[in-house]
Design a protein around this motif. Sequence first.
Motif, PDB file in Angstrom:
ATOM      1  N   ASP A  55       0.859  -1.179   0.000  1.00  0.00           N
ATOM      2  CA  ASP A  55       0.000   0.000   0.000  1.00  0.00           C
ATOM      3  C   ASP A  55       0.894   1.226   0.000  1.00  0.00           C
ATOM      4  OD1 ASP A  55      -2.674  -0.613  -0.219  1.00  0.00           O
ATOM      5  OD2 ASP A  55      -2.977  -0.931   1.922  1.00  0.00           O
ATOM      6  N   PRO A  83      -2.922   0.476  -3.491  1.00  0.00           N
ATOM      7  CA  PRO A  83      -2.160  -0.781  -3.557  1.00  0.00           C
ATOM      8  C   PRO A  83      -1.383  -0.869  -4.868  1.00  0.00           C
ATOM      9  CG  PRO A  83      -4.483  -1.187  -4.005  1.00  0.00           C
ATOM     10  CD  PRO A  83      -4.370   0.265  -3.646  1.00  0.00           C
ATOM     11  N   HIS A 124      -8.146   5.521  -6.588  1.00  0.00           N
ATOM     12  CA  HIS A 124      -8.455   4.172  -6.116  1.00  0.00           C
ATOM     13  C   HIS A 124      -9.422   4.187  -4.943  1.00  0.00           C
ATOM     14  CE1 HIS A 124      -7.767   0.674  -3.462  1.00  0.00           C
ATOM     15  NE2 HIS A 124      -7.804   0.010  -4.597  1.00  0.00           N
ATOM     16  N   ARG A 128     -12.781   2.033  -4.666  1.00  0.00           N
ATOM     17  CA  ARG A 128     -12.843   0.974  -3.665  1.00  0.00           C
ATOM     18  C   ARG A 128     -13.970   1.188  -2.663  1.00  0.00           C
ATOM     19  NH1 ARG A 128     -13.920  -1.759  -0.245  1.00  0.00           N
ATOM     20  NH2 ARG A 128     -12.676  -3.108   1.125  1.00  0.00           N
ATOM     21  N   HIS A 129     -14.225   2.423  -2.261  1.00  0.00           N
ATOM     22  CA  HIS A 129     -15.134   2.657  -1.142  1.00  0.00           C
ATOM     23  C   HIS A 129     -16.446   3.348  -1.519  1.00  0.00           C
ATOM     24  CE1 HIS A 129     -12.045   1.385   1.696  1.00  0.00           C
ATOM     25  NE2 HIS A 129     -11.180   2.169   1.067  1.00  0.00           N
ATOM     26  N   ALA A 139     -13.003  -5.247  -3.205  1.00  0.00           N
ATOM     27  CA  ALA A 139     -12.966  -5.756  -1.835  1.00  0.00           C
ATOM     28  C   ALA A 139     -12.612  -7.238  -1.787  1.00  0.00           C
ATOM     29  CB  ALA A 139     -14.305  -5.515  -1.149  1.00  0.00           C
ATOM     30  N   GLU A 143      -5.465  -7.809   0.350  1.00  0.00           N
ATOM     31  CA  GLU A 143      -5.004  -6.516   0.836  1.00  0.00           C
ATOM     32  C   GLU A 143      -3.530  -6.606   1.229  1.00  0.00           C
ATOM     33  OE1 GLU A 143      -7.454  -5.043   3.919  1.00  0.00           O
ATOM     34  OE2 GLU A 143      -9.273  -4.945   2.683  1.00  0.00           O
ATOM     35  N   PRO A 144      -2.756  -5.578   0.891  1.00  0.00           N
ATOM     36  CA  PRO A 144      -1.330  -5.594   1.239  1.00  0.00           C
ATOM     37  C   PRO A 144      -1.119  -5.627   2.746  1.00  0.00           C
ATOM     38  CG  PRO A 144      -1.810  -3.900  -0.403  1.00  0.00           C
ATOM     39  CD  PRO A 144      -3.133  -4.393   0.104  1.00  0.00           C
ATOM     40  N   GLN A 145      -0.095  -6.336   3.167  1.00  0.00           N
ATOM     41  CA  GLN A 145       0.303  -6.353   4.572  1.00  0.00           C
ATOM     42  C   GLN A 145       1.401  -5.343   4.873  1.00  0.00           C
ATOM     43  OE1 GLN A 145       1.322 -10.586   4.893  1.00  0.00           O
ATOM     44  NE2 GLN A 145      -0.565 -10.914   6.052  1.00  0.00           N
ATOM     45  N   GLU A 147       2.940  -1.326   4.154  1.00  0.00           N
ATOM     46  CA  GLU A 147       2.598   0.043   3.757  1.00  0.00           C
ATOM     47  C   GLU A 147       3.868   0.866   3.672  1.00  0.00           C
ATOM     48  OE1 GLU A 147      -0.697   3.411   4.883  1.00  0.00           O
ATOM     49  OE2 GLU A 147       0.402   2.495   6.543  1.00  0.00           O
ATOM     50  N   SER A 182      -3.111  -0.693  10.752  1.00  0.00           N
ATOM     51  CA  SER A 182      -3.717  -0.950   9.452  1.00  0.00           C
ATOM     52  C   SER A 182      -2.958  -2.007   8.666  1.00  0.00           C
ATOM     53  CB  SER A 182      -3.773   0.350   8.633  1.00  0.00           C
ATOM     54  OG  SER A 182      -2.461   0.874   8.441  1.00  0.00           O
ATOM     55  N   HIS A 183      -1.674  -2.210   8.988  1.00  0.00           N
ATOM     56  CA  HIS A 183      -0.831  -3.150   8.262  1.00  0.00           C
ATOM     57  C   HIS A 183       0.084  -3.879   9.247  1.00  0.00           C
ATOM     58  CE1 HIS A 183      -2.008  -0.106   5.303  1.00  0.00           C
ATOM     59  NE2 HIS A 183      -1.821  -1.013   4.368  1.00  0.00           N
TER      60      HIS A 183
END
Length: 240
Positions: A55, A83, A124, A128-129, A139, A143-145, A147, A182-183
């Motif tokens: 991310d 991402p 993005h 996405r949202h 969704a 998702e990236p781990q 950032e 978040s990550h």
Amino acid sequence: MSLPADITGPLLSRAPAAFGATVNDVLLTAFALAVGDWRTRTLGVEQSGGPVLVDMEGHGREEQLAGDADLSRTVGWFTSVVPVRLDPGAAEWADAATDGPVLDTALARVREHLAALPTAGIGHGLLRHLNPGTGPRLAQLGEPQLEFNYMGRFDRPDAADWSCAPEDDAADLDADPGQPMSHALTLNAITEDRPEGPELSAHWAYAAELLTEEQVQDLARTWFRALEAVVRRAAVLDKP
């Protein structure tokens, strides 16, 4: 951890010019190479190299992203998180550190991918949202781990009514301790202009239940070694 001025200076000037790239291209290519090597040595991944899902955070105030919007009466950042799949190819860190053309290829691949993102991927978040058509589809993707956030370059004026304390950072990088992460791993990098020259500082946050301090320190050192390799290669390319 910080890179000294004799490395940071050419990293921010000579290296991007030599590779025809941006500072972000250079930092992210080194990050992808470092993560590929690190996850093999510390996480038991069988194959080093290859793509890394990250991310990429940005502040959204770049002139090319704002377009015709008048931001003169706004404050703060328009934070975006995008991402990106950083794929330096089959290059491994050991090869890139000793073989210039391998590093050239890795940086070119990452640079081309990042340049292909429309307006650096700032849209993005809307897709996405807020978009009912694309939101559910995005969704479903992984998702990236990791950032990555390069906050840019900050000056430390000596003759001013107020300034940052010498032992403090030029920007507040500490998250609220009560806020969920978040990550699994976040890298915030910042360049500070100091009397002895610019220094690149790396601030790492990680989930202690997933990673150890030793593992994160290993990645931090590997990333800095990758950046030093970029500077050495840029010096070679810059020679007449």
